[in-house]
Design an enzyme around this catalytic site. Structure first.
Site, PDB file in Angstrom:
ATOM      1  N   CYS A  96     -22.184  -7.294   7.533  1.00  0.00           N
ATOM      2  CA  CYS A  96     -23.329  -7.460   8.432  1.00  0.00           C
ATOM      3  C   CYS A  96     -24.225  -8.554   7.884  1.00  0.00           C
ATOM      4  O   CYS A  96     -24.594  -8.526   6.711  1.00  0.00           O
ATOM      5  CB  CYS A  96     -24.108  -6.154   8.535  1.00  0.00           C
ATOM      6  N   GLN A 154       0.812  -1.216   0.000  1.00  0.00           N
ATOM      7  CA  GLN A 154       0.000   0.000   0.000  1.00  0.00           C
ATOM      8  C   GLN A 154       0.847   1.269   0.000  1.00  0.00           C
ATOM      9  O   GLN A 154       0.320   2.361  -0.218  1.00  0.00           O
ATOM     10  CB  GLN A 154      -0.925   0.014   1.225  1.00  0.00           C
TER      11      GLN A 154
END
Lengths: 385, 385
Positions: free
Chosen positions: A328, A184
């Site tokens: 979720c 990154q």
């Protein structure tokens, strides 16, 4: 008259980047010119060898090392696996110990866990609430059998820059090699292997506008590794397989461009990220920044909207491409391992959004993105009342 | 008036192949259209996923398997390493035994030797004078702890087709999984994993006109492997790393073309190879065929000119690109491990030339090549007198 469909806004550059047009332009002719086998002494082979070595030189220049210290791989995951597995003799794994951190990419954490399954000692260092590793913890974790410390340079979710330089100093005092997964960081901030003092450093091409399928591994002169891919003697015996001169040239060109544009890109990207952050904090009540404000990749904004599912926010803004930080299902929330390691409460982490700016974005796009997210959060909060 | 420089003649298709223009054409637009991360649910990710899966379907179709049985890798060497290392728990290697042959590619032999260093049992089967493995020897070599038989489908030097079907039948009776390195066979002859009865099969893209940097591994449904590259859950957990939709599409297109052209290519290539062989045997005294006349890849001609160095022959014909089968230094000759395993005498093997025909060759080229080689051999023999 219907409104034209809005152009999509890509704010997921830590996930992957498009191939830079100049990288593509550098690669295109090589598919036809440098298709030979670089191990062959005939003309097509020599042409491929030349392109391969030119690419290697450019990667080395960006990282501040010798070309002979660069090994081409298929990407960041392979680079990481090469180091983690290459320092341990799996037949007597219990004689080895590896130190890493709880916020590493799965391509570091999972090889580390595999080594532990084989019997190696493994210390997974915790992070603080900002997602930072404490160099002092590295000092305490080092044992006589420690053969590697692997701590990433910048976290993919928070963008938090880890104290790799300090970690290297500490490990070096004890003679322990250091690896950093710089997937990154490379291309986003200056990365210099000398200054960092690391022995191994991983690069993932597709995080810096090179194609997928190519990466690199810096192996400091004098350090050795058992190859992950055994076979013929390519890449100084460290990585078998016929090398792709085209992919190497693509990564090389991406590194050349990154070096050339570094100052300009960092400034532009940081300005957009900061504007995005400012607008979101102005317009979304209770917004939380995950990770540090300072000491962070200039392009990364990782925020949470407490009590609202990140996935539902993005569902409502289909022309905005970004990431969440939690999944979720029914009424349960699974936070990313990074948010978990930081001790972020589920009701906050569930609303995590990762917005990562890149070269192709404009200030207008990030302002539009902020507006869309704020509107969508208001809408969701209204529904709930 | 000087003669125009002769166009080069590439007869090294077992070394590597150029990228087919149609493969390149299939890949080109995808660099811009399918650059997303296939693991991302956003539009760029979905587009990349689609291209990736289309590529997988085409590879599967060529091999006669389900798309879910194909894992994309960075090439043949990675595919081979994945199998060899993936069937052995290195922490207790002595409980495992692997069988392979003495003429395998280094990307099989070297991982096998690495397993032996870790303590695994290893049987390296001999070959006969034609370079063929005896299936009966597999039967005798199987032990209760044998976890893999790995025998290549076609040898890269001689082109000899190994009795993989019979080996599979024997191994299957004993419940032992079979791997075949089909890098040289796929695209040149029909390869059907059902008919072969193998559990694992390696494909190298650059041997069938796809780019370097991509390969595939067939993993029969129900078989499992420890991943070589641990990390995120790409490729059903068998191979971590962000997938390149572009490279997968390239390999897919190469496989589609191979299937479409198989009959035509085999016929054309065989006719050229046979003509080359005929002309060389007519014009070079004492020429020896290395490997079998029948049961051989249709494109491969591996001959020896006794008493003459292969390298010196090729030096004198710089517009002909081909390979040798031995390295000569000072007065000593190192034969390739394949020629050594076949028991070829050094004075014969030193003059080995591997001439491998491909899609881009013409009959005129092979006739010209035969003439050049014959002239050069005459020249060298004259010098010696």
């Amino acid at each position: 008259m219907s409104k034209p469909a809005p152009s999509p806004i890509y704010l997921d550059h830590n996930g992957t980047t498009p191939v830079d047009p100049a990288v593509l332009a550098a690669m295109q002719p090589l598919f036809e010119e440098a298709w030979g086998n670089p191990s062959s002494p005939s003309a097509p082979g020599l042409r491929a060898r030349e392109a391969l070595e030119a690419g290697r030189g450019r990667v080395a220049r960006l990282l501040g090392c010798e070309p002979s210290e660069i090994v081409f791989t298929s990407g960041g995951s392979e680079s990481n696996n090469t180091v983690l597995k290459g320092v341990v003799n799996p037949a007597e794994a219990s004689r080895y110990h590896v130190i890493t951190s709880s916020i590493e990419h799965p391509a570091v954490l999972n090889p580390a866990l595999y080594l532990a399954e084989l019997g190696a000692g493994l210390t997974v260092l915790p992070v603080d609430g900002q997602g930072l590793v404490d160099p002092g913890a590295v000092r305490e974790a080092i044992e006589p059998r420690t053969v590697l410390v692997s701590v990433m340079l910048a976290n993919n979710e928070t963008g938090a820059l880890q104290p790799v330089r300090e970690i290297s100093r500490i490990a070096r005092e004890r003679g322990v090699p250091v690896h950093t997964d710089a997937a990154q960081a490379v291309g986003k901030i200056p990365v210099d292997v000398g200054g960092l003092g690391v022995d191994f450093l991983s690069v993932a091409g597709h995080k810096l506008y090179a194609p997928k399928g190519v990466g690199a591994l810096f192996v400091r002169k004098g350090r050795s590794l058992t190859p992950l891919i055994h076979g013929a003697a390519q890449e100084r015996g460290l990585r078998a397989g016929t090398e792709s001169a085209v992919l190497a040239a693509g990564l090389g060109e991406a590194c050349r461009i990154a070096a050339e544009r570094m100052d300009r890109d960092m400034k532009a990207v940081r300005a957009m990220r900061d504007r995005l952050q400012e607008l979101l904090f102005e317009s979304v009540d209770g917004l939380v920044l995950n990770g540090p404000q300072e000491g962070r990749l200039p392009n990364t904004l990782f925020v949470s909207v407490p009590g609202v599912e990140g996935g539902r926010i993005l569902e409502g803004v289909p022309t905005l491409y970004a990431s969440t930080g939690a999944a979720c299902h029914d009424r349960s929330v699974t936070l990313s391992h990074v948010l978990s390691a930081m001790g972020v409460p589920p009701e906050v982490g569930m609303g995590a959004l990762r917005l990562t700016v890149g070269r192709s974005n404009s200030m207008g796009q990030v302002e539009e993105a902020a507006r869309m997210i704020a509107d969508r959060v208001r809408e969701l909060r209204k529904e709930e009342r």
